[in-house]
Design an enzyme around this catalytic site. Structure first.
Site, PDB file in Angstrom:
ATOM      1  N   ARG A  15       0.820  -1.234   0.000  1.00  0.00           N
ATOM      2  CA  ARG A  15       0.000   0.000   0.000  1.00  0.00           C
ATOM      3  C   ARG A  15       0.842   1.267   0.000  1.00  0.00           C
ATOM      4  O   ARG A  15       0.320   2.359  -0.225  1.00  0.00           O
ATOM      5  CB  ARG A  15      -0.958  -0.001   1.196  1.00  0.00           C
ATOM      6  CG  ARG A  15      -2.235  -0.793   0.907  1.00  0.00           C
ATOM      7  CD  ARG A  15      -3.159  -0.788   2.092  1.00  0.00           C
ATOM      8  NE  ARG A  15      -3.592   0.540   2.459  1.00  0.00           N
ATOM      9  CZ  ARG A  15      -3.956   0.882   3.692  1.00  0.00           C
ATOM     10  NH1 ARG A  15      -3.930  -0.014   4.665  1.00  0.00           N
ATOM     11  NH2 ARG A  15      -4.355   2.112   3.957  1.00  0.00           N
ATOM     12  N   ASP A 105       7.531  -2.060  11.140  1.00  0.00           N
ATOM     13  CA  ASP A 105       6.669  -0.957  10.692  1.00  0.00           C
ATOM     14  C   ASP A 105       5.817  -0.404  11.830  1.00  0.00           C
ATOM     15  O   ASP A 105       4.810   0.247  11.589  1.00  0.00           O
ATOM     16  CB  ASP A 105       5.771  -1.413   9.522  1.00  0.00           C
ATOM     17  CG  ASP A 105       4.798  -2.505   9.932  1.00  0.00           C
ATOM     18  OD1 ASP A 105       4.870  -2.994  11.080  1.00  0.00           O
ATOM     19  OD2 ASP A 105       3.941  -2.868   9.093  1.00  0.00           O
ATOM     20  N   ASN A 169      -4.637  -7.482  19.046  1.00  0.00           N
ATOM     21  CA  ASN A 169      -3.218  -7.861  19.062  1.00  0.00           C
ATOM     22  C   ASN A 169      -2.361  -6.777  18.398  1.00  0.00           C
ATOM     23  O   ASN A 169      -2.594  -6.410  17.247  1.00  0.00           O
ATOM     24  CB  ASN A 169      -3.064  -9.183  18.291  1.00  0.00           C
ATOM     25  CG  ASN A 169      -1.617  -9.623  18.178  1.00  0.00           C
ATOM     26  OD1 ASN A 169      -0.780  -9.262  19.009  1.00  0.00           O
ATOM     27  ND2 ASN A 169      -1.325 -10.399  17.148  1.00  0.00           N
TER      28      ASN A 169
HETATM   29  C1  UD1 Z   1      -0.602  -9.006  12.313  1.00  0.00           C
HETATM   30  C2  UD1 Z   1      -1.149 -10.008  13.327  1.00  0.00           C
HETATM   31  C3  UD1 Z   1      -2.441  -9.455  13.909  1.00  0.00           C
HETATM   32  C4  UD1 Z   1      -2.204  -8.098  14.526  1.00  0.00           C
HETATM   33  C5  UD1 Z   1      -1.582  -7.150  13.501  1.00  0.00           C
HETATM   34  C6  UD1 Z   1      -1.159  -5.868  14.179  1.00  0.00           C
HETATM   35  C7  UD1 Z   1      -0.492 -12.236  12.619  1.00  0.00           C
HETATM   36  C8  UD1 Z   1      -0.932 -13.479  11.922  1.00  0.00           C
HETATM   37  N1  UD1 Z   1      -1.395 -11.251  12.655  1.00  0.00           N
HETATM   38  O1  UD1 Z   1      -1.515  -8.958  11.231  1.00  0.00           O
HETATM   39  O2  UD1 Z   1      -2.922 -10.351  14.888  1.00  0.00           O
HETATM   40  O3  UD1 Z   1      -3.407  -7.571  15.003  1.00  0.00           O
HETATM   41  O4  UD1 Z   1      -0.417  -7.745  12.916  1.00  0.00           O
HETATM   42  O5  UD1 Z   1      -0.712  -4.943  13.245  1.00  0.00           O
HETATM   43  O6  UD1 Z   1       0.602 -12.175  13.104  1.00  0.00           O
HETATM   44  N2  UD1 Z   1       5.953 -10.029   8.023  1.00  0.00           N
HETATM   45  C9  UD1 Z   1       7.079 -10.703   7.622  1.00  0.00           C
HETATM   46  N3  UD1 Z   1       6.941 -11.875   6.942  1.00  0.00           N
HETATM   47  C10 UD1 Z   1       5.734 -12.398   6.636  1.00  0.00           C
HETATM   48  C11 UD1 Z   1       4.588 -11.708   7.051  1.00  0.00           C
HETATM   49  C12 UD1 Z   1       4.717 -10.527   7.750  1.00  0.00           C
HETATM   50  O7  UD1 Z   1       8.209 -10.246   7.874  1.00  0.00           O
HETATM   51  O8  UD1 Z   1       5.720 -13.463   6.019  1.00  0.00           O
HETATM   52  C13 UD1 Z   1       6.092  -8.801   8.769  1.00  0.00           C
HETATM   53  C14 UD1 Z   1       5.526  -7.597   8.016  1.00  0.00           C
HETATM   54  O9  UD1 Z   1       6.537  -6.972   7.242  1.00  0.00           O
HETATM   55  C15 UD1 Z   1       5.061  -6.715   9.157  1.00  0.00           C
HETATM   56  C16 UD1 Z   1       4.662  -7.707  10.245  1.00  0.00           C
HETATM   57  O10 UD1 Z   1       5.331  -8.909   9.943  1.00  0.00           O
HETATM   58  O11 UD1 Z   1       6.118  -5.929   9.665  1.00  0.00           O
HETATM   59  C17 UD1 Z   1       3.147  -7.923  10.313  1.00  0.00           C
HETATM   60  O12 UD1 Z   1       2.694  -8.471   9.111  1.00  0.00           O
HETATM   61  P1  UD1 Z   1       1.304  -8.072   8.468  1.00  0.00           P
HETATM   62  O13 UD1 Z   1       1.142  -8.812   7.198  1.00  0.00           O
HETATM   63  O14 UD1 Z   1       1.159  -6.598   8.442  1.00  0.00           O
HETATM   64  O15 UD1 Z   1       0.290  -8.690   9.533  1.00  0.00           O
HETATM   65  P2  UD1 Z   1      -1.208  -8.261   9.796  1.00  0.00           P
HETATM   66  O16 UD1 Z   1      -2.084  -8.905   8.819  1.00  0.00           O
HETATM   67  O17 UD1 Z   1      -1.279  -6.789   9.946  1.00  0.00           O
HETATM   68 MG    MG Z   2      -0.071  -5.141   9.321  1.00  0.00          MG
END
Ligand code: UD1
Ligand code: MG
Length: 447
Positions: A15, A105, A169
Protein backbone atom coordinates in the site's frame (compact mmCIF):
# COMPACT_ATOMS: atom_id res chain seq x y z
CA UNK A 1 17.72 -12.85 32.16
CA UNK A 2 18.99 -12.37 28.60
CA UNK A 3 16.73 -10.79 26.02
CA UNK A 4 16.71 -11.16 22.25
CA UNK A 5 14.56 -9.13 19.90
CA UNK A 6 13.39 -10.39 16.55
CA UNK A 7 12.25 -7.55 14.30
CA UNK A 8 10.03 -8.54 11.40
CA UNK A 9 10.86 -6.44 8.37
CA UNK A 10 10.37 -8.72 5.37
CA UNK A 11 7.00 -7.45 4.17
CA UNK A 12 6.58 -5.51 0.96
CA UNK A 13 4.14 -2.92 2.22
CA UNK A 14 2.32 -2.81 -1.11
CA UNK A 15 0.00 0.00 0.00
CA UNK A 16 3.00 2.33 0.17
CA UNK A 17 3.24 2.07 -3.66
CA UNK A 18 6.99 2.35 -3.40
CA UNK A 19 10.21 0.90 -4.79
CA UNK A 20 11.72 1.29 -1.32
CA UNK A 21 11.08 -1.40 1.34
CA UNK A 22 8.38 -0.16 3.71
CA UNK A 23 10.57 -0.21 6.82
CA UNK A 24 13.07 2.15 5.17
CA UNK A 25 10.56 4.94 4.76
CA UNK A 26 11.52 7.64 7.20
CA UNK A 27 9.96 9.07 10.32
CA UNK A 28 11.85 11.96 11.92
CA UNK A 29 14.64 11.57 9.33
CA UNK A 30 15.34 7.95 10.35
CA UNK A 31 14.18 4.72 8.69
CA UNK A 32 11.16 3.30 10.50
CA UNK A 33 13.27 0.22 11.21
CA UNK A 34 15.62 2.32 13.37
CA UNK A 35 12.76 3.26 15.68
CA UNK A 36 12.10 -0.41 16.43
CA UNK A 37 15.84 -1.07 16.73
CA UNK A 38 16.18 1.87 19.11
CA UNK A 39 13.50 0.36 21.32
CA UNK A 40 15.47 -2.92 21.34
CA UNK A 41 18.61 -0.97 22.26
CA UNK A 42 16.82 0.84 25.09
CA UNK A 43 15.84 -2.42 26.78
CA UNK A 44 19.46 -3.52 26.34
CA UNK A 45 18.60 -6.56 24.26
CA UNK A 46 21.58 -8.91 24.16
CA UNK A 47 20.80 -9.88 20.60
CA UNK A 48 18.88 -8.16 17.81
CA UNK A 49 17.79 -10.16 14.80
CA UNK A 50 16.20 -8.48 11.79
CA UNK A 51 14.15 -10.65 9.43
CA UNK A 52 14.45 -9.24 5.90
CA UNK A 53 12.87 -10.21 2.58
CA UNK A 54 11.52 -7.58 0.19
CA UNK A 55 14.38 -5.17 -0.49
CA UNK A 56 16.45 -7.21 1.93
CA UNK A 57 19.87 -5.90 0.83
CA UNK A 58 18.90 -2.30 1.53
CA UNK A 59 17.13 -3.27 4.75
CA UNK A 60 20.22 -5.16 5.98
CA UNK A 61 22.47 -2.21 5.20
CA UNK A 62 20.19 0.13 7.13
CA UNK A 63 20.03 -2.30 10.08
CA UNK A 64 23.82 -2.49 10.22
CA UNK A 65 24.17 1.25 9.98
CA UNK A 66 22.17 1.51 13.20
CA UNK A 67 23.72 -1.50 14.95
CA UNK A 68 26.73 -3.23 13.41
CA UNK A 69 26.07 -6.26 15.65
CA UNK A 70 22.50 -6.81 14.43
CA UNK A 71 22.03 -10.27 12.92
CA UNK A 72 20.24 -10.49 9.61
CA UNK A 73 18.17 -13.48 8.60
CA UNK A 74 16.36 -13.87 5.30
CA UNK A 75 12.76 -14.84 4.72
CA UNK A 76 12.75 -15.42 0.96
CA UNK A 77 9.01 -15.94 0.72
CA UNK A 78 6.61 -14.20 3.04
CA UNK A 79 4.63 -17.13 4.39
CA UNK A 80 3.38 -15.36 7.47
CA UNK A 81 4.53 -13.87 10.76
CA UNK A 82 5.14 -17.28 12.36
CA UNK A 83 7.24 -18.36 9.39
CA UNK A 84 9.18 -15.07 9.64
CA UNK A 85 10.03 -15.76 13.30
CA UNK A 86 11.07 -19.33 12.42
CA UNK A 87 13.83 -17.90 10.21
CA UNK A 88 15.54 -16.63 13.38
CA UNK A 89 15.67 -20.11 14.91
CA UNK A 90 19.28 -20.90 13.89
CA UNK A 91 20.46 -17.63 15.42
CA UNK A 92 18.68 -18.46 18.69
CA UNK A 93 19.44 -22.18 18.90
CA UNK A 94 21.36 -22.02 22.14
CA UNK A 95 19.91 -18.75 23.40
CA UNK A 96 18.75 -19.12 26.96
CA UNK A 97 16.43 -16.19 27.50
CA UNK A 98 13.30 -14.35 26.40
CA UNK A 99 12.54 -13.37 22.84
CA UNK A 100 10.50 -10.27 22.03
CA UNK A 101 9.03 -10.06 18.56
CA UNK A 102 8.67 -6.52 17.21
CA UNK A 103 7.47 -5.26 13.83
CA UNK A 104 9.69 -3.02 11.71
CA UNK A 105 6.67 -0.96 10.69
CA UNK A 106 5.48 -0.21 14.24
CA UNK A 107 7.76 2.59 15.36
CA UNK A 108 6.37 3.87 18.66
CA UNK A 109 6.55 0.94 21.10
CA UNK A 110 7.99 2.27 24.37
CA UNK A 111 10.75 0.49 26.27
CA UNK A 112 8.65 0.78 29.49
CA UNK A 113 5.95 -1.30 27.80
CA UNK A 114 8.43 -4.04 26.95
CA UNK A 115 9.66 -4.00 30.54
CA UNK A 116 6.06 -4.55 31.69
CA UNK A 117 5.78 -7.50 29.33
CA UNK A 118 9.05 -8.96 30.62
CA UNK A 119 7.81 -8.59 34.20
CA UNK A 120 4.58 -10.42 33.30
CA UNK A 121 6.65 -13.13 31.63
CA UNK A 122 7.89 -14.24 35.04
CA UNK A 123 4.42 -15.71 35.78
CA UNK A 124 3.43 -16.58 32.20
CA UNK A 125 4.84 -18.61 29.35
CA UNK A 126 3.77 -16.20 26.62
CA UNK A 127 2.89 -12.51 26.96
CA UNK A 128 1.19 -10.54 24.18
CA UNK A 129 0.86 -6.77 23.90
CA UNK A 130 -2.76 -5.78 23.35
CA UNK A 131 -4.70 -2.55 22.98
CA UNK A 132 -8.30 -1.39 22.94
CA UNK A 133 -8.94 -0.60 19.28
CA UNK A 134 -11.28 2.25 18.37
CA UNK A 135 -11.94 0.39 15.11
CA UNK A 136 -10.83 -3.24 15.48
CA UNK A 137 -11.08 -3.84 11.69
CA UNK A 138 -8.42 -6.29 10.49
CA UNK A 139 -6.57 -6.73 13.78
CA UNK A 140 -6.26 -10.11 15.48
CA UNK A 141 -8.70 -10.39 18.43
CA UNK A 142 -7.46 -11.35 21.88
CA UNK A 143 -9.72 -13.93 23.48
CA UNK A 144 -9.42 -13.45 27.23
CA UNK A 145 -10.74 -15.42 30.16
CA UNK A 146 -10.11 -13.12 33.08
CA UNK A 147 -6.38 -12.46 32.93
CA UNK A 148 -5.70 -15.54 30.88
CA UNK A 149 -5.18 -15.13 27.14
CA UNK A 150 -6.77 -18.17 25.51
CA UNK A 151 -6.23 -17.50 21.81
CA UNK A 152 -5.60 -14.87 19.14
CA UNK A 153 -8.02 -15.06 16.28
CA UNK A 154 -7.21 -13.29 13.03
CA UNK A 155 -10.05 -11.07 11.82
CA UNK A 156 -10.53 -13.11 8.65
CA UNK A 157 -11.06 -16.23 10.72
CA UNK A 158 -13.34 -14.67 13.36
CA UNK A 159 -16.98 -15.60 13.94
CA UNK A 160 -19.32 -12.55 13.87
CA UNK A 161 -19.38 -12.72 17.64
CA UNK A 162 -15.56 -12.74 17.92
CA UNK A 163 -15.39 -9.75 15.56
CA UNK A 164 -17.16 -7.82 18.34
CA UNK A 165 -14.05 -8.12 20.57
CA UNK A 166 -12.26 -4.76 20.75
CA UNK A 167 -9.15 -5.94 22.65
CA UNK A 168 -6.68 -6.48 19.79
CA UNK A 169 -3.22 -7.86 19.06
CA UNK A 170 -0.45 -5.30 18.55
CA UNK A 171 1.84 -8.02 17.21
CA UNK A 172 4.43 -7.74 19.99
CA UNK A 173 4.93 -11.12 21.66
CA UNK A 174 7.32 -12.29 24.37
CA UNK A 175 8.26 -15.90 25.18
CA UNK A 176 11.37 -17.90 26.09
CA UNK A 177 13.34 -18.78 22.93
CA UNK A 178 13.14 -22.56 23.25
CA UNK A 179 9.40 -22.50 24.00
CA UNK A 180 8.66 -20.07 21.15
CA UNK A 181 10.24 -22.36 18.55
CA UNK A 182 8.72 -25.45 20.08
CA UNK A 183 5.24 -23.85 19.86
CA UNK A 184 5.88 -22.70 16.29
CA UNK A 185 6.66 -26.31 15.28
CA UNK A 186 3.00 -27.12 15.91
CA UNK A 187 1.59 -24.18 13.93
CA UNK A 188 0.01 -25.13 10.61
CA UNK A 189 -1.26 -22.95 7.80
CA UNK A 190 -4.90 -23.98 7.76
CA UNK A 191 -6.34 -20.46 7.72
CA UNK A 192 -7.92 -18.17 5.18
CA UNK A 193 -4.49 -16.81 4.10
CA UNK A 194 -2.67 -20.16 4.01
CA UNK A 195 0.06 -18.54 6.16
CA UNK A 196 1.96 -19.62 9.27
CA UNK A 197 0.53 -17.28 11.90
CA UNK A 198 2.67 -16.39 14.89
CA UNK A 199 -0.57 -15.69 16.70
CA UNK A 200 -1.51 -19.39 16.65
CA UNK A 201 1.09 -20.16 19.32
CA UNK A 202 -1.29 -18.94 22.02
CA UNK A 203 -3.96 -21.61 21.48
CA UNK A 204 -1.17 -24.20 21.23
CA UNK A 205 0.40 -23.01 24.50
CA UNK A 206 -3.01 -23.14 26.22
CA UNK A 207 -3.57 -26.69 24.92
CA UNK A 208 -0.27 -27.55 26.64
CA UNK A 209 -1.68 -25.90 29.75
CA UNK A 210 0.91 -23.11 29.70
CA UNK A 211 -0.23 -19.76 31.15
CA UNK A 212 -0.53 -16.86 28.69
CA UNK A 213 -1.59 -13.27 29.26
CA UNK A 214 -1.83 -9.85 27.63
CA UNK A 215 -0.44 -6.48 28.70
CA UNK A 216 -2.28 -3.37 27.52
CA UNK A 217 -0.84 -0.26 25.89
CA UNK A 218 -2.46 2.70 24.15
CA UNK A 219 -3.55 2.40 20.55
CA UNK A 220 -1.22 5.28 19.60
CA UNK A 221 1.77 3.30 20.82
CA UNK A 222 1.04 0.33 18.57
CA UNK A 223 0.32 2.44 15.53
CA UNK A 224 1.53 0.67 12.39
CA UNK A 225 2.44 2.27 9.08
CA UNK A 226 0.84 0.77 5.99
CA UNK A 227 0.27 3.76 3.70
CA UNK A 228 1.72 7.19 2.94
CA UNK A 229 -1.13 8.67 4.96
CA UNK A 230 -0.12 6.54 7.97
CA UNK A 231 3.48 7.66 7.43
CA UNK A 232 2.44 11.32 7.54
CA UNK A 233 0.28 10.66 10.62
CA UNK A 234 3.19 8.89 12.35
CA UNK A 235 5.49 11.80 11.54
CA UNK A 236 3.00 14.25 13.06
CA UNK A 237 2.69 12.12 16.21
CA UNK A 238 6.47 11.88 16.56
CA UNK A 239 6.95 15.64 16.10
CA UNK A 240 4.21 16.46 18.59
CA UNK A 241 5.82 14.37 21.30
CA UNK A 242 9.38 15.49 20.45
CA UNK A 243 8.32 19.14 20.82
CA UNK A 244 6.66 18.45 24.15
CA UNK A 245 9.68 16.50 25.43
CA UNK A 246 12.12 19.20 24.29
CA UNK A 247 10.19 21.94 26.12
CA UNK A 248 9.85 19.67 29.14
CA UNK A 249 13.68 19.50 29.17
CA UNK A 250 13.97 23.29 29.47
CA UNK A 251 14.32 24.41 25.86
CA UNK A 252 12.29 27.40 24.59
CA UNK A 253 10.48 26.80 21.30
CA UNK A 254 8.99 30.10 20.20
CA UNK A 255 6.61 28.40 17.74
CA UNK A 256 6.77 24.68 18.55
CA UNK A 257 4.53 23.55 15.70
CA UNK A 258 7.01 24.86 13.14
CA UNK A 259 10.12 23.13 14.53
CA UNK A 260 10.98 19.73 13.07
CA UNK A 261 13.08 17.24 15.03
CA UNK A 262 14.97 14.10 14.09
CA UNK A 263 14.68 10.97 16.16
CA UNK A 264 18.05 11.65 17.85
CA UNK A 265 18.10 15.47 18.28
CA UNK A 266 19.64 16.59 21.60
CA UNK A 267 19.23 20.16 22.84
CA UNK A 268 20.54 21.54 26.14
CA UNK A 269 18.43 23.60 28.52
CA UNK A 270 17.93 27.33 28.04
CA UNK A 271 18.63 27.10 24.36
CA UNK A 272 16.10 29.07 22.31
CA UNK A 273 14.84 27.72 19.01
CA UNK A 274 13.01 30.29 16.89
CA UNK A 275 10.27 29.43 14.36
CA UNK A 276 10.75 27.23 11.29
CA UNK A 277 13.90 25.39 12.23
CA UNK A 278 14.68 21.90 10.84
CA UNK A 279 16.88 19.40 12.68
CA UNK A 280 18.09 16.43 10.61
CA UNK A 281 19.88 13.39 12.04
CA UNK A 282 22.72 13.62 14.55
CA UNK A 283 22.43 17.18 15.86
CA UNK A 284 23.55 18.08 19.36
CA UNK A 285 23.16 21.55 20.79
CA UNK A 286 24.50 22.53 24.18
CA UNK A 287 22.83 24.82 26.69
CA UNK A 288 22.18 28.50 26.16
CA UNK A 289 22.52 28.63 22.37
CA UNK A 290 20.16 30.48 20.04
CA UNK A 291 19.00 28.85 16.83
CA UNK A 292 17.33 31.61 14.90
CA UNK A 293 14.45 31.30 12.44
CA UNK A 294 14.59 29.30 9.20
CA UNK A 295 17.81 27.44 9.95
CA UNK A 296 18.54 23.89 8.71
CA UNK A 297 20.89 21.72 10.75
CA UNK A 298 22.09 18.13 10.36
CA UNK A 299 25.05 16.11 11.62
CA UNK A 300 26.46 19.03 13.58
CA UNK A 301 27.39 20.14 17.07
CA UNK A 302 26.68 23.60 18.47
CA UNK A 303 28.34 24.60 21.75
CA UNK A 304 27.11 26.91 24.50
CA UNK A 305 26.29 30.53 23.68
CA UNK A 306 26.52 30.09 19.93
CA UNK A 307 24.12 32.00 17.69
CA UNK A 308 23.05 30.27 14.48
CA UNK A 309 20.94 31.92 11.77
CA UNK A 310 18.52 33.25 10.79
CA UNK A 311 18.66 31.27 7.54
CA UNK A 312 21.83 29.33 8.36
CA UNK A 313 22.66 25.87 7.08
CA UNK A 314 24.88 23.56 9.14
CA UNK A 315 25.73 20.36 7.28
CA UNK A 316 27.36 17.16 8.55
CA UNK A 317 30.63 17.76 10.35
CA UNK A 318 29.96 21.39 11.29
CA UNK A 319 31.38 21.87 14.81
CA UNK A 320 30.77 25.20 16.51
CA UNK A 321 32.77 25.90 19.66
CA UNK A 322 31.82 28.21 22.53
CA UNK A 323 30.09 31.41 21.43
CA UNK A 324 30.75 31.06 17.69
CA UNK A 325 28.38 33.00 15.41
CA UNK A 326 27.01 31.82 12.08
CA UNK A 327 24.67 34.28 10.45
CA UNK A 328 22.24 34.53 7.55
CA UNK A 329 22.80 32.61 4.32
CA UNK A 330 25.93 30.91 5.62
CA UNK A 331 26.54 27.24 4.81
CA UNK A 332 29.06 25.21 6.81
CA UNK A 333 30.18 21.65 6.06
CA UNK A 334 32.82 19.46 7.78
CA UNK A 335 34.46 22.40 9.50
CA UNK A 336 35.44 23.35 13.00
CA UNK A 337 34.61 26.89 13.99
CA UNK A 338 36.55 27.68 17.16
CA UNK A 339 35.44 29.78 20.09
CA UNK A 340 34.13 33.23 19.30
CA UNK A 341 34.79 33.03 15.55
CA UNK A 342 32.21 34.84 13.41
CA UNK A 343 30.87 34.12 9.94
CA UNK A 344 27.97 36.46 9.83
CA UNK A 345 26.77 36.78 6.26
CA UNK A 346 26.54 34.96 2.91
CA UNK A 347 29.43 32.52 2.99
CA UNK A 348 30.37 28.93 2.18
CA UNK A 349 32.78 27.20 4.55
CA UNK A 350 33.70 23.61 3.67
CA UNK A 351 36.50 21.31 4.95
CA UNK A 352 38.11 23.92 7.16
CA UNK A 353 39.20 24.89 10.60
CA UNK A 354 38.68 28.49 11.64
CA UNK A 355 40.71 29.54 14.67
CA UNK A 356 39.32 31.30 17.74
CA UNK A 357 38.28 34.91 17.34
CA UNK A 358 38.62 35.01 13.54
CA UNK A 359 36.18 36.96 11.39
CA UNK A 360 35.08 35.77 7.97
CA UNK A 361 33.64 38.61 5.87
CA UNK A 362 30.45 38.62 3.83
CA UNK A 363 30.53 36.64 0.62
CA UNK A 364 33.65 34.62 1.44
CA UNK A 365 33.87 31.29 -0.34
CA UNK A 366 36.07 28.40 0.74
CA UNK A 367 36.88 26.80 -2.64
CA UNK A 368 37.32 23.27 -1.28
CA UNK A 369 36.63 21.24 -4.42
CA UNK A 370 38.79 21.06 -7.56
CA UNK A 371 36.26 18.99 -9.45
CA UNK A 372 37.82 15.71 -8.27
CA UNK A 373 39.07 16.05 -4.68
CA UNK A 374 38.13 18.01 -1.59
CA UNK A 375 40.88 20.06 0.11
CA UNK A 376 41.35 21.59 3.53
CA UNK A 377 41.61 25.25 4.51
CA UNK A 378 43.34 26.13 7.76
CA UNK A 379 42.68 29.52 9.34
CA UNK A 380 44.55 30.52 12.49
CA UNK A 381 43.41 32.64 15.42
CA UNK A 382 42.29 36.29 15.10
CA UNK A 383 42.44 36.15 11.31
CA UNK A 384 40.43 38.69 9.32
CA UNK A 385 39.10 37.68 5.90
CA UNK A 386 37.78 40.68 3.96
CA UNK A 387 34.45 40.41 2.16
CA UNK A 388 34.04 38.64 -1.15
CA UNK A 389 37.29 36.71 -0.92
CA UNK A 390 37.90 33.24 -2.35
CA UNK A 391 40.21 30.90 -0.43
CA UNK A 392 41.44 28.22 -2.84
CA UNK A 393 42.19 25.05 -0.86
CA UNK A 394 44.53 23.57 0.12
CA UNK A 395 45.60 26.83 1.72
CA UNK A 396 46.35 28.20 5.16
CA UNK A 397 46.23 31.62 6.74
CA UNK A 398 48.27 31.75 9.93
CA UNK A 399 47.39 33.56 13.18
CA UNK A 400 46.67 37.29 12.89
CA UNK A 401 46.71 37.12 9.09
CA UNK A 402 44.65 39.61 7.07
CA UNK A 403 43.13 39.03 3.66
CA UNK A 404 42.10 42.19 1.85
CA UNK A 405 38.57 42.27 0.48
CA UNK A 406 37.98 40.71 -2.93
CA UNK A 407 41.17 38.64 -2.88
CA UNK A 408 41.59 35.22 -4.44
CA UNK A 409 44.05 33.48 -2.13
CA UNK A 410 45.97 30.64 -3.76
CA UNK A 411 49.02 30.34 -1.50
CA UNK A 412 49.66 30.20 2.23
CA UNK A 413 49.64 33.46 4.19
CA UNK A 414 52.24 33.64 7.01
CA UNK A 415 51.50 34.80 10.54
CA UNK A 416 50.51 38.46 10.76
CA UNK A 417 50.83 39.04 6.98
CA UNK A 418 48.46 40.94 4.69
CA UNK A 419 47.39 39.17 1.50
CA UNK A 420 45.93 41.24 -1.30
CA UNK A 421 45.18 39.83 -4.73
CA UNK A 422 43.18 42.10 -7.01
CA UNK A 423 43.65 44.69 -9.80
CA UNK A 424 45.06 48.00 -8.55
CA UNK A 425 42.54 50.86 -8.29
CA UNK A 426 43.05 53.79 -10.69
CA UNK A 427 41.49 57.29 -10.27
CA UNK A 428 40.90 59.51 -13.36
CA UNK A 429 39.99 63.01 -12.16
CA UNK A 430 36.85 64.48 -13.83
CA UNK A 431 36.39 61.53 -16.22
CA UNK A 432 33.22 60.26 -14.55
CA UNK A 433 31.27 63.45 -15.09
CA UNK A 434 32.62 63.98 -18.63
CA UNK A 435 31.42 60.47 -19.62
CA UNK A 436 27.93 61.01 -18.22
CA UNK A 437 27.59 64.36 -20.00
CA UNK A 438 28.57 62.74 -23.31
CA UNK A 439 25.99 59.93 -22.87
CA UNK A 440 23.20 62.37 -21.97
CA UNK A 441 23.97 64.57 -24.98
CA UNK A 442 23.89 61.55 -27.34
CA UNK A 443 20.49 60.45 -25.93
CA UNK A 444 18.99 63.99 -26.30
CA UNK A 445 20.19 64.22 -29.93
CA UNK A 446 18.16 61.06 -30.82
CA UNK A 447 14.80 62.62 -29.74
C1 UD1 B 1 -0.60 -9.01 12.31
C2 UD1 B 1 -1.15 -10.01 13.33
C3 UD1 B 1 -2.44 -9.45 13.91
C4 UD1 B 1 -2.20 -8.10 14.53
C5 UD1 B 1 -1.58 -7.15 13.50
C6 UD1 B 1 -1.16 -5.87 14.18
C7 UD1 B 1 -0.49 -12.24 12.62
C8 UD1 B 1 -0.93 -13.48 11.92
N1 UD1 B 1 -1.40 -11.25 12.65
O1 UD1 B 1 -1.51 -8.96 11.23
O2 UD1 B 1 -2.92 -10.35 14.89
O3 UD1 B 1 -3.41 -7.57 15.00
O4 UD1 B 1 -0.42 -7.75 12.92
O5 UD1 B 1 -0.71 -4.94 13.24
O6 UD1 B 1 0.60 -12.18 13.10
N2 UD1 B 1 5.95 -10.03 8.02
C9 UD1 B 1 7.08 -10.70 7.62
N3 UD1 B 1 6.94 -11.88 6.94
C10 UD1 B 1 5.73 -12.40 6.64
C11 UD1 B 1 4.59 -11.71 7.05
C12 UD1 B 1 4.72 -10.53 7.75
O7 UD1 B 1 8.21 -10.25 7.87
O8 UD1 B 1 5.72 -13.46 6.02
C13 UD1 B 1 6.09 -8.80 8.77
C14 UD1 B 1 5.53 -7.60 8.02
O9 UD1 B 1 6.54 -6.97 7.24
C15 UD1 B 1 5.06 -6.71 9.16
C16 UD1 B 1 4.66 -7.71 10.24
O10 UD1 B 1 5.33 -8.91 9.94
O11 UD1 B 1 6.12 -5.93 9.67
C17 UD1 B 1 3.15 -7.92 10.31
O12 UD1 B 1 2.69 -8.47 9.11
P1 UD1 B 1 1.30 -8.07 8.47
O13 UD1 B 1 1.14 -8.81 7.20
O14 UD1 B 1 1.16 -6.60 8.44
O15 UD1 B 1 0.29 -8.69 9.53
P2 UD1 B 1 -1.21 -8.26 9.80
O16 UD1 B 1 -2.08 -8.90 8.82
O17 UD1 B 1 -1.28 -6.79 9.95
MG1 MG C 1 -0.07 -5.14 9.32
Amino acid sequence: MSIATVILAAGQGSRMKSDIPKVLHKIASAPMLWHAMQCAAQIEADKTIVVVGHGGEATSAAAHEFNADAKIVWQKEQNGTGHAVQQAMDELNDFDGDVIVLYGDTPFIKPETLHKMLAARAQNSVVVLGFEAAIPGGYGRLQMQGDSLEAIIEAKDCTPEQLGITFCNSGVICAPASLLFSLLEDVGNENSNGEVYLTDIIAIARARDLPCTAITCSEAETMGVNSRQNLADAEAIFQQSARAATMENGVTLTAPDTVHFAFDTHIGRDTIVEPNVFFGLAVTIESGAIIRAFSHLEGCHVARECVVGPYARLRPGAELDLGAKVGNFVEIKASQIEAGAKINHLAYVGDARIGAGSNIGAGTIFCNYDGVNKHHTEIGKRVFIGSNSSLVAPVSIADDGFVATGSVVTSDVPEGALAIARARLEIKPGLGKRMMDRLRAAKAAKK
